[in-house]
Structure formats: C-alpha cells, structure tokens
Design a protein around this motif. Structure first.
Motif, short mmCIF file in Angstrom:
data_model
loop_
_atom_site.label_atom_id
_atom_site.label_comp_id
_atom_site.label_asym_id
_atom_site.label_seq_id
_atom_site.Cartn_x
_atom_site.Cartn_y
_atom_site.Cartn_z
N VAL A 6 0.90 -1.16 0.04
CA VAL A 6 0.06 0.14 0.16
C VAL A 6 1.09 1.17 -0.06
O VAL A 6 1.78 1.25 0.66
CB VAL A 6 -0.97 -0.09 1.44
CG1 VAL A 6 -1.68 1.30 1.25
CG2 VAL A 6 -1.83 -1.26 1.44
N ARG A 7 0.56 2.19 -0.61
CA ARG A 7 1.39 3.52 -0.78
C ARG A 7 0.74 4.50 0.08
O ARG A 7 -0.60 4.65 0.17
CB ARG A 7 1.47 4.03 -2.20
CG ARG A 7 2.28 3.29 -3.18
CD ARG A 7 2.32 3.93 -4.60
NE ARG A 7 3.25 3.39 -5.29
CZ ARG A 7 4.59 3.76 -5.28
NH1 ARG A 7 4.95 4.80 -4.66
NH2 ARG A 7 5.16 3.15 -6.30
N ASN A 31 16.52 2.72 -0.55
CA ASN A 31 15.52 3.83 -0.92
C ASN A 31 14.90 3.97 0.54
O ASN A 31 15.03 3.22 1.61
CB ASN A 31 14.42 3.33 -1.76
CG ASN A 31 13.86 2.02 -1.48
OD1 ASN A 31 13.23 1.80 -0.54
ND2 ASN A 31 14.00 0.96 -2.53
N ARG A 32 13.92 5.02 0.62
CA ARG A 32 13.21 5.44 1.87
C ARG A 32 12.44 4.37 2.20
O ARG A 32 12.07 4.34 3.51
CB ARG A 32 12.62 6.76 1.52
CG ARG A 32 13.47 8.09 1.60
CD ARG A 32 12.67 9.25 1.36
NE ARG A 32 13.59 10.40 0.86
CZ ARG A 32 13.06 11.41 0.17
NH1 ARG A 32 11.97 11.49 -0.49
NH2 ARG A 32 14.14 12.14 -0.07
N SER A 33 11.39 3.89 1.40
CA SER A 33 10.50 2.82 1.82
C SER A 33 11.05 1.75 2.75
O SER A 33 10.50 1.31 3.61
CB SER A 33 9.74 2.27 0.56
OG SER A 33 9.08 3.21 -0.22
#
Ligand code: NI
Length: 136
Positions: A6-7, A31-33
């Motif tokens: 989910v974003r 990456n940030r995620s």
C-alpha cells in the motif's frame, strides 16, 4: 508477511527529510521505503515486548572461564530460568574467553529479567540482547 503493498504519503519538514536521507545512506538502505519499513517493524517488536507478550530472543555473553565463581553463576541463573531457555551454544574464543549464545522464548518481562541478571554478573565482559518476532 505476505500481503499487498500500500502506498501512502508523508509530509515532513525539509530539514528533517535531509537528515533522514543522510541517516539511511549511512545505513546502506537503497530507498526510503525500505528504511521506513524496517523502522516500523522495529517499533512493533518493541511494542510486543512492552506488552509482555510471548517473544523469542537471543542473549550473548563473553566471559573469562578462569573466573570459576562467575561460570557457576552463569549456569545457576540459566537453570533458574530453564523454562524460557530453548538452547545455548558455547564457543571457546581463545585461551581465556568464552562466548555464549542463549536462545530464549517466553514471557518478555521474564526474559528481560534473565538478561539483566546475566549482564550484571561481575566480570561478564560483554552482554548483548537481540529480540525477534514472527512478523505479525
Ligand atoms: Ni569456553
């Protein structure tokens, strides 16, 4: 964990984001995620422990086996907590030093108590504590 991705959007101050990006670069995240996912998981594990749930963890110790009183104490304490110790592994590091990994499973508060007792034994040179979760 097998669930769909989910974003969601996050708003924060530019300065804070710059500091965050520096931190995740140092920690080699791509990456940030990925970094945020890890941080959320860590917080959830802390919460499980704080809630006093059944948890799994590992305690590590480094000590000098020539200190006989100490070795007896390390064993005595483990026997006192045998219901929450799954296994232990002993590695002879060198002529003096032993390394022990104690795998624990049970009530979080009791395992923390066990860790504090082992850590506070005089002449235990190093003690470490790793908590794990089944990922709920
Ligand atoms: Ni040894």
């Amino acid at each position: 964990m097998n669930s769909k991705l989910v974003r969601f959007g996050v708003s924060l101050e530019e300065e804070l984001l710059m500091r965050f990006d520096r931190l995740i670069r140092q920690r080699k995240y791509t990456n940030r995620s990925e970094a945020i996912r890890d941080m959320i998981r860590e917080e959830l594990i802390k919460k499980e422990w704080a809630d006093n749930r059944e948890v799994t963890g590992a305690i590590t110790l480094v000590y000098d086996h020539h200190a006989k009183v100490l070795v007896t104490k390390v064993l005595d304490i483990q026997h006192d907590y045998h219901t929450c110790i799954q296994s232990s592994q002993h590695i002879h590091l060198d002529h003096h030093n032993c390394f022990e990994i104690i795998v624990t499973r049970g009530n979080a508060k009791i395992i923390e108590e066990l860790y504090r007792k082992l850590k506070s034994i005089k002449s235990v040179k190093h003690a470490g504590f790793m908590m794990a979760t089944k990922g709920r």
